[in-house]
Design an enzyme around this catalytic site. Structure first.
Site, PDB file in Angstrom:
ATOM      1  N   ARG A 110      65.473  33.698 -51.452  1.00  0.00           N
ATOM      2  CA  ARG A 110      65.332  32.238 -51.506  1.00  0.00           C
ATOM      3  C   ARG A 110      64.195  31.803 -52.426  1.00  0.00           C
ATOM      4  NH1 ARG A 110      66.430  30.458 -45.612  1.00  0.00           N
ATOM      5  NH2 ARG A 110      64.751  31.941 -45.339  1.00  0.00           N
ATOM      6  N   LYS A 154      68.296  50.246 -40.898  1.00  0.00           N
ATOM      7  CA  LYS A 154      68.189  50.009 -39.481  1.00  0.00           C
ATOM      8  C   LYS A 154      67.360  48.750 -39.227  1.00  0.00           C
ATOM      9  CE  LYS A 154      64.833  52.252 -37.446  1.00  0.00           C
ATOM     10  NZ  LYS A 154      63.420  52.028 -37.732  1.00  0.00           N
ATOM     11  N   HIS A 159      65.945  57.225 -42.985  1.00  0.00           N
ATOM     12  CA  HIS A 159      65.152  57.835 -44.059  1.00  0.00           C
ATOM     13  C   HIS A 159      64.632  59.223 -43.677  1.00  0.00           C
ATOM     14  CE1 HIS A 159      61.606  56.230 -41.933  1.00  0.00           C
ATOM     15  NE2 HIS A 159      60.879  57.086 -42.630  1.00  0.00           N
ATOM     16  N   LYS A 216      64.116  63.314 -46.017  1.00  0.00           N
ATOM     17  CA  LYS A 216      62.898  64.117 -46.155  1.00  0.00           C
ATOM     18  C   LYS A 216      63.269  65.579 -46.428  1.00  0.00           C
ATOM     19  CE  LYS A 216      60.239  61.176 -42.977  1.00  0.00           C
ATOM     20  NZ  LYS A 216      59.118  60.574 -43.695  1.00  0.00           N
ATOM     21  N   GLU A 271      52.301  58.225 -34.842  1.00  0.00           N
ATOM     22  CA  GLU A 271      51.603  57.486 -35.893  1.00  0.00           C
ATOM     23  C   GLU A 271      50.239  57.087 -35.380  1.00  0.00           C
ATOM     24  OE1 GLU A 271      54.275  54.570 -38.228  1.00  0.00           O
ATOM     25  OE2 GLU A 271      55.196  54.850 -36.280  1.00  0.00           O
ATOM     26  N   ASP A 304      63.344  51.826 -32.010  1.00  0.00           N
ATOM     27  CA  ASP A 304      62.862  51.898 -33.390  1.00  0.00           C
ATOM     28  C   ASP A 304      62.941  53.321 -33.947  1.00  0.00           C
ATOM     29  OD1 ASP A 304      61.597  50.936 -35.744  1.00  0.00           O
ATOM     30  OD2 ASP A 304      59.646  51.635 -35.037  1.00  0.00           O
ATOM     31  N   HIS A 321      65.868  58.296 -35.884  1.00  0.00           N
ATOM     32  CA  HIS A 321      65.225  59.478 -36.482  1.00  0.00           C
ATOM     33  C   HIS A 321      65.217  60.677 -35.529  1.00  0.00           C
ATOM     34  CE1 HIS A 321      64.136  56.451 -39.242  1.00  0.00           C
ATOM     35  NE2 HIS A 321      62.993  56.085 -38.718  1.00  0.00           N
ATOM     36  N   LYS A 330      53.026  54.700 -31.433  1.00  0.00           N
ATOM     37  CA  LYS A 330      52.074  54.153 -32.400  1.00  0.00           C
ATOM     38  C   LYS A 330      50.676  54.293 -31.822  1.00  0.00           C
ATOM     39  CE  LYS A 330      55.252  51.167 -34.827  1.00  0.00           C
ATOM     40  NZ  LYS A 330      55.510  51.958 -36.036  1.00  0.00           N
TER      41      LYS A 330
HETATM   42  C1  BG6 Z   1      60.587  53.472 -39.391  1.00  0.00           C
HETATM   43  C2  BG6 Z   1      60.113  52.706 -38.184  1.00  0.00           C
HETATM   44  O1  BG6 Z   1      61.960  53.699 -39.319  1.00  0.00           O
HETATM   45  O2  BG6 Z   1      59.898  54.716 -39.443  1.00  0.00           O
HETATM   46  C3  BG6 Z   1      58.615  52.491 -38.244  1.00  0.00           C
HETATM   47  O3  BG6 Z   1      60.758  51.441 -38.155  1.00  0.00           O
HETATM   48  C4  BG6 Z   1      57.902  53.799 -38.448  1.00  0.00           C
HETATM   49  O4  BG6 Z   1      58.144  51.832 -37.091  1.00  0.00           O
HETATM   50  C5  BG6 Z   1      58.514  54.578 -39.608  1.00  0.00           C
HETATM   51  O5  BG6 Z   1      56.556  53.493 -38.741  1.00  0.00           O
HETATM   52  C6  BG6 Z   1      57.924  55.958 -39.698  1.00  0.00           C
HETATM   53  O6  BG6 Z   1      58.337  56.572 -40.875  1.00  0.00           O
HETATM   54  P1  BG6 Z   1      57.540  57.798 -41.457  1.00  0.00           P
HETATM   55  O7  BG6 Z   1      58.395  58.304 -42.564  1.00  0.00           O
HETATM   56  O8  BG6 Z   1      56.221  57.253 -41.930  1.00  0.00           O
HETATM   57  O9  BG6 Z   1      57.357  58.760 -40.335  1.00  0.00           O
END
Ligand code: BG6
Length: 510
Positions: free
Chosen positions: A64, A171, A201, A205, A239, A258, A263, A361
């Site tokens: 936008r 996602k 993602h 890796k 994290e 999440d 993952h 987290k």
């Molecule tokens: C994402 C999540 O899919 O993966 C995030 O939405 C998370 O919350 C992230 O921080 C972690 O990715 P990576 O590659 O840094 O472990």
């Protein structure tokens, strides 16, 4: 008009040579978002810098914002300087940027999509994108229906003859089984299933792909990769950062949806699956689906799952905020920032071997790993005193940040006594290979352009994963109340430690 790169030195039969995408373009919806700046734009530049994009490549931003092409170019330029993995080359950049366009408009604006169609048509002619376009949805699922509808209305989803059109979906793919099924049917109504690329993602890796090499290219591990030898498996994604600027997305979603739903269940499927008949998308997915279909939760989820929420704390001289104090988070939020679950895979190979998955987290450090913990030796000829410091043998796949594999086993301590203590043997990517690992998004974007679907979960996997998680979410919703607090910088709530202790086990401290 630009032509496709043809490397005269390249023997097309040599599969080790880099796979270069053919003429094509990517349209990013949600181009002003964080993901686009931090991951997608840098990955596209890195691919160009590695010579993996064709001269006829285009990047179109749709949003936008009242931007001209030059404003968009500047945003991509800044993102590349800040986040790209490979060094900046003015020559690569100049050529890449000539294929940038920005289309301004709202998702419900027909004119904007007609303008997008005209822009892509023009790129096909002047840039040589060949009518091949990927539509990248870096947008909330609530915006999917309208964008899909627009792509259908404007005919953008219909390729001519040899051309292709693909959709790339980030996602969260729904928030439960029902919403995922609804989304799947919406997407499948507009794009055929082989044109749908769902991003997880983690599958991009290197270390995750290496899990398949480790298991199936070697003879060493597979014979002991079963319930005769394995006691349990721990899969961790931790994290050290908090929710940051993502409150709007995260609150109400939480750690399990999440990260576990996508993952961690994908990592579990790759760890537990049988050898695929061949290394191709169909056979790989078939094996993953079999594992996901065989997963069972413990009957009593009050002991088979744990959740927590980070509290404020002093970390290295700075006070970090608790989740409830973060900007944009309701002070009464019951969203979990830590989730752990115990899963059973009901197959001959894994019966009786629990898989413990955890994510959080603001934990002790940033680390993702898969730890396969072996049974203790059935008999020790050594005295109990001498083996006091001997733990379980373990194989740890270090997904990130220090990519590699560790094997932990007991070894004699030098000296007169037969004292046995844990030691480890390490393989580290940094030491064994000179090539740096590409970012996950580089690999996945390239695979989209090449039409290579192996690393993209298909709808059945996504739905099965929700089917596994839904009862946990329902259990927590029924239980109500606040998730247990844990100190920032710790390793999660006490209830998660108790969950392991009840099974006579403990979480690893990575
Ligand atoms: C994402 C999540 O899919 O993966 C995030 O939405 C998370 O919350 C992230 O921080 C972690 O990715 P990576 O590659 O840094 O472990």
């Amino acid at each position: 008009m630009a032509s496709t790169v043809i490397n005269p030195l390249r023997d097309p039969r040599d599969k080790r040579l880099p796979r270069i995408a053919g003429p094509s373009g990517i349209v990013i919806f949600g181009v002003t978002g964080d993901l686009s700046r931090k991951k997608l734009m840098p990955a596209i530049y890195d691919l160009a810098n590695r010579g993996l994009l064709p001269p006829g490549f285009a990047l179109v931003g749709f949003a936008r914002r009242d931007w001209a092409n030059e404003d968009f170019e500047k945003v991509v330029h800044d993102a590349v300087l800040q986040y790209a993995r490979t060094p900046f080359s003015e020559e690569v950049w100049r050529h890449l940027a000539e294929g940038f366009r920005f289309v301004q408009g709202a998702f419900d604006n027909d004119d904007a999509f007609d303008n997008l169609a005209a822009t892509l048509g023009n790129l096909d002619r002047v840039r040589g994108t060949g009518g091949n376009h990927a539509f990248y949805f870096s947008i909330p699922p609530s915006a999917f229906p309208v964008v899909l509808q627009q792509l259908k209305r404007s005919g953008l989803c219909d390729p001519h003859a040899e051309e292709w059109r693909r959709v790339v979906i980030e996602k969260p793919f729904g928030h439960d089984l029902k919403s995922a099924q609804e989304l799947n049917s919406l997407v499948n109504d507009v794009f055929p299933s082989d044109s749908v690329f769902r991003i997880d993602h983690y599958l991009g890796k290197e270390t995750v792909q290496n899990l398949l090499a480790l298991r199936f290219a070697n003879e060493l591990y597979e014979p002991i990769w079963n319930n005769n030898y394995v006691d349990h498996v721990q899969i961790t994604q931790a994290e050290d950062i908090g929710v940051g600027g993502r409150a709007g997305y995260y609150d109400g979603i939480g750690a399990a949806r999440d990260v576990i739903q996508n993952h961690l269940l994908q990592l579990m499927a790759l760890t537990a699956m049988e050898e695929p008949v061949a290394f191709n998308p169909k056979d790989l997915r078939r094996e993953k689906v079999k594992v996901l279909s065989a997963v069972q939760l413990p009957k009593d989820l009050s002991v088979g799952a744990a959740r927590g929420q980070y509290a404020g704390a002093w970390q290295g001289g700075t006070k970090v905020l608790g989740y409830l104090e973060e900007e944009g988070i309701s002070p009464k939020s019951t969203t979990e920032t830590y989730a752990a679950v115990k899963l059973l895979v009901q197959t001959r190979r894994w019966s009786g071997v629990p898989f413990y998955l955890r994510t959080g987290k603001r934990l002790g450090k940033r680390v993702s790993e898969i730890a396969v913990v072996f049974r203790r030796a059935p008999h020790q000829p050594f005295s109990q005193n001498d083996t006091e410091e001997l733990g379980s043998n373990m194989l740890v796949i270090r997904v990130q940040p220090d990519e590699g594999v560790t094997i932990r086993f007991g070894s004699k301590v030098p000296g007169p006594a037969m004292e046995v203590r844990d030691v480890s043997m390490d393989f580290s990517y940094g030491q064994s290979f000179t090539e740096a690992s590409p970012e996950a998004y580089e690999r996945l974007i390239l695979d989209v352009l090449l039409g290579e679907p192996s690393l993209f979960p298909q709808d059945e996997e996504v739905e099965l994963s929700w089917k596994i998680l839904d009862p946990v979410e329902k259990h927590w919703a029924r239980a109500g109340g606040q998730p247990q607090q844990y100190g920032s910088g710790s390793w999660g709530p006490k209830c998660a430690d108790a969950m392991m202790a009840r099974d006579g086990r403990a979480w690893r401290r990575p």
